[in-house]
Design a protein around this motif. Sequence first.
Motif, PDB file in Angstrom:
ATOM      1  N   GLU A 160      28.423   9.276 -44.586  1.00 16.55           N
ATOM      2  CA  GLU A 160      27.972   8.063 -45.282  1.00 16.55           C
ATOM      3  C   GLU A 160      26.837   7.392 -44.513  1.00 16.55           C
ATOM      4  O   GLU A 160      25.868   6.923 -45.105  1.00 16.55           O
ATOM      5  CB  GLU A 160      29.157   7.093 -45.432  1.00 16.55           C
ATOM      6  N   THR A 194      28.894  12.820 -54.201  1.00 11.61           N
ATOM      7  CA  THR A 194      28.442  11.537 -53.626  1.00 11.61           C
ATOM      8  C   THR A 194      27.316  10.863 -54.399  1.00 11.61           C
ATOM      9  O   THR A 194      27.050   9.672 -54.202  1.00 11.61           O
ATOM     10  CB  THR A 194      27.960  11.722 -52.168  1.00 11.61           C
ATOM     11  N   ASN A 244      33.876   3.996 -50.461  1.00  7.54           N
ATOM     12  CA  ASN A 244      34.649   4.076 -49.231  1.00  7.54           C
ATOM     13  C   ASN A 244      35.924   3.228 -49.426  1.00  7.54           C
ATOM     14  O   ASN A 244      35.843   2.062 -49.826  1.00  7.54           O
ATOM     15  CB  ASN A 244      33.764   3.484 -48.116  1.00  7.54           C
ATOM     16  N   SER A 256      43.226   9.437 -49.030  1.00  7.17           N
ATOM     17  CA  SER A 256      42.658   9.343 -50.376  1.00  7.17           C
ATOM     18  C   SER A 256      43.622   9.862 -51.454  1.00  7.17           C
ATOM     19  O   SER A 256      43.659   9.338 -52.562  1.00  7.17           O
ATOM     20  CB  SER A 256      41.307  10.065 -50.451  1.00  7.17           C
ATOM     21  N   TYR A 273      37.428   8.404 -49.027  1.00  6.49           N
ATOM     22  CA  TYR A 273      36.620   8.063 -50.215  1.00  6.49           C
ATOM     23  C   TYR A 273      37.365   8.539 -51.458  1.00  6.49           C
ATOM     24  O   TYR A 273      38.258   9.383 -51.366  1.00  6.49           O
ATOM     25  CB  TYR A 273      35.253   8.772 -50.173  1.00  6.49           C
TER      26      TYR A 273
END
Length: 390
Positions: free
Chosen positions: A144, A175, A325, A333, A361
């Motif tokens: 990130e 992403t 996030n 997650s 994420y």
Amino acid sequence: MKKADRKALRLCRLKPSGIRRMFDSLKEVPDAISLTLGEPDFAPPSHVSEALAVARDKSHYTPNLGIPELREALSRKAKKEYGLSYDPETEIIITAGGTEALFLALLALVNPGEEVLIPNPGFVCYEPGVYFAEGKPIALPLREENGFKPSIEEVRSLITEKSRVIIINSPNNPTGSVLSYDEASELAKLAVENDLIVISDEVYEKITYDDTKHYCLATFPGMRERTIVINSFSKTYAMTGYRVGYAYGPKDLIHAMKLIHQYTIACVNAPAQYAALAALEGSQEPVKEMVKEFNRRRQLLYSRLNEIEGFEFTLPKGAFYAFPNIKSFKMLSEEFCDRLLFKARVATVPGVAFGKYGEGYIRLSYAASYERLEKALDRIERAVKELMIW
Ligand SMILES: Cc1ncc(COP(=O)(O)O)c(C=O)c1O
């Protein structure tokens, strides 16, 4: 022979996709809103379905590489959009979606034990494709702090004498990151310096926002001869079920891919190839309209998710996924997505389904209508506020 021993060893590392797990749980929550899908919720442009209807009597095999008209149209596309010449007779192959093109490329290129650098988090087919080729997947972290793009230093540090291929995917699933000109150029230089072949997965090339440009990796110096560009009609024209994709590449590599394709698939469904031709040659307005609507939804997710305490989310520049996030919730997650599903009745995909660097994420697809997205966000907000999530 015991049942457990019957399957070939090459399958031993394969495990069901983490997305599948989410789909299975989804059945238990019938009124859940699903933001899991990796396909546009639009219908294909009307000229595409009309072309399919007209072509329904095309009931014979086509050449292995695909119908000449479609390869010629794709050759014109490459010239017009990238300034690259690809010979439609030898350097373009029509495949069953980008997925088949990806597998063909890996099987055609990778020898047992050779290393393939794959984006992580990345599209779920990359790692299994490398295993099928009996190669070794090497995770290329998309962090990130680096805008979910590969860091050149890190790529360099991962290259060994066994490295053979690097997969690049821009715009990126999951992403939404998009490589800038300079970033793509640096990666290209590294591939040339280290004699790597690049599989450039560009299936989201037309889905970018805010004047963000997509750069085809094959256009950089020294790259045309070492790049297989993979693309598809699935995302651009909302034609996922038609199963038409394609690859551009140098003659020897396309020939190698054709050998595998010829003995497995023979050719892509003939009427679908005519429909794909209509998609390319018809008006591109529906694509622009679809991207405009995705953009509206992207903005909605951006403003609403960031208002919910705990989520941190930077605006993605491409594709149709949000990848916020969720680390401050202090949960893995998978657990977080299970809670979202069972408490908020919203289905999302755990980041870890895309690789270990996806942990922390979740992926929300905005290929769902604006109204459904609003409703899903209301539900998530309420669940988080009422501390049902914690
Ligand atoms: C990054 C990426 N590449 C390739 C594909 C393959 O799509 P298709 O086989 O439908 O062309 C997908 C589908 O989700 C994807 O996300």
